[in-house]
Design a protein around this motif. Sequence first.
Motif, mmCIF file in Angstrom:
data_model
loop_
_atom_site.group_PDB
_atom_site.id
_atom_site.type_symbol
_atom_site.label_atom_id
_atom_site.label_comp_id
_atom_site.label_asym_id
_atom_site.label_seq_id
_atom_site.Cartn_x
_atom_site.Cartn_y
_atom_site.Cartn_z
ATOM 1 N N MET A 91 2.835 2.301 -2.199
ATOM 2 C CA MET A 91 1.464 2.203 -1.741
ATOM 3 C C MET A 91 1.423 2.033 -0.220
ATOM 4 N N GLN A 92 2.069 2.947 0.454
ATOM 5 C CA GLN A 92 2.131 2.887 1.911
ATOM 6 C C GLN A 92 0.743 2.978 2.536
ATOM 7 N N THR A 93 -0.156 3.739 1.930
ATOM 8 C CA THR A 93 -1.517 3.853 2.462
ATOM 9 C C THR A 93 -2.188 2.487 2.472
ATOM 10 N N ILE A 94 -2.047 1.726 1.394
ATOM 11 C CA ILE A 94 -2.624 0.386 1.326
ATOM 12 C C ILE A 94 -1.956 -0.525 2.352
ATOM 13 N N LEU A 95 -0.637 -0.441 2.490
ATOM 14 C CA LEU A 95 0.061 -1.247 3.499
ATOM 15 C C LEU A 95 -0.423 -0.906 4.906
ATOM 16 N N ASP A 96 -0.662 0.379 5.183
ATOM 17 C CA ASP A 96 -1.180 0.778 6.496
ATOM 18 C C ASP A 96 -2.562 0.182 6.745
ATOM 19 N N LEU A 130 -3.800 -2.526 5.291
ATOM 20 C CA LEU A 130 -3.622 -3.972 5.442
ATOM 21 C C LEU A 130 -3.175 -4.330 6.857
ATOM 22 N N LYS A 131 -2.257 -3.552 7.389
ATOM 23 C CA LYS A 131 -1.771 -3.815 8.750
ATOM 24 C C LYS A 131 -2.916 -3.714 9.754
ATOM 25 N N LYS A 132 -3.744 -2.679 9.620
ATOM 26 C CA LYS A 132 -4.888 -2.515 10.523
ATOM 27 C C LYS A 132 -5.904 -3.639 10.361
ATOM 28 N N ALA A 133 -5.957 -4.224 9.168
ATOM 29 C CA ALA A 133 -6.917 -5.299 8.880
ATOM 30 C C ALA A 133 -6.381 -6.674 9.270
ATOM 31 N N GLY A 134 -5.165 -6.729 9.818
ATOM 32 C CA GLY A 134 -4.591 -8.004 10.229
ATOM 33 C C GLY A 134 -3.679 -8.638 9.206
ATOM 34 N N GLY A 135 -3.350 -7.895 8.142
ATOM 35 C CA GLY A 135 -2.415 -8.386 7.138
ATOM 36 C C GLY A 135 -3.101 -9.134 6.010
ATOM 37 N N TRP A 136 -2.285 -9.465 5.001
ATOM 38 C CA TRP A 136 -2.794 -10.214 3.859
ATOM 39 C C TRP A 136 -3.152 -11.619 4.297
ATOM 40 N N HIS A 137 -4.256 -12.152 3.813
ATOM 41 C CA HIS A 137 -4.625 -13.550 4.030
ATOM 42 C C HIS A 137 -5.577 -13.969 2.915
ATOM 43 N N VAL A 145 -11.679 -0.893 -3.059
ATOM 44 C CA VAL A 145 -11.752 -2.305 -2.705
ATOM 45 C C VAL A 145 -10.349 -2.884 -2.754
ATOM 46 N N ILE A 146 -9.983 -3.565 -1.671
ATOM 47 C CA ILE A 146 -8.689 -4.242 -1.562
ATOM 48 C C ILE A 146 -9.009 -5.708 -1.323
ATOM 49 N N GLU A 147 -8.507 -6.578 -2.198
ATOM 50 C CA GLU A 147 -8.807 -7.992 -1.998
ATOM 51 C C GLU A 147 -7.636 -8.871 -2.409
ATOM 52 N N ALA A 148 -7.494 -9.984 -1.689
ATOM 53 C CA ALA A 148 -6.461 -10.963 -2.005
ATOM 54 C C ALA A 148 -6.822 -11.651 -3.313
#
Length: 138
Positions: free
Chosen positions: A1-6, A8-15, A31-34
Amino acid sequence: MQTILDILKKAGGWHPGLYLKIDNAPFMELVIEALDESGPMGLPALSVAHYGTQNGDAMRDPEMYFELGIGGGSHLNPFYWRNDYAGVEQWSRNIVGTNYVQLVELHQEHKRFAELWDRNLRQQGFAEAYEQHRKNRH
């Protein structure tokens, strides 16, 4: 899931509290959510889902849970898959009682599905749609 990782990186990472909603017509919103709880290996976890609606209800098509691993480079390891339209919910890795349980063949199926989904998300331009959304907010 490199697209999701990319993304996430642009969004400042997981938190904790992470919530990203990406509109990218004509595709279903992403939708991507912790997740509030850790994954089965105790690592930070997140949900990735496409949402549609049916009779006014939000429908996941699909939703997957992933643990965020960093050993050997950032990666997402699936452990859950759900599709509300099909009425299917599957755990390929989980804690049952006090035991870690992995359904090896189902986990491999989840990994293959995640790879296919990742290619589709990349081809459909979700990373670029997120970047455009970020630029429009500032």
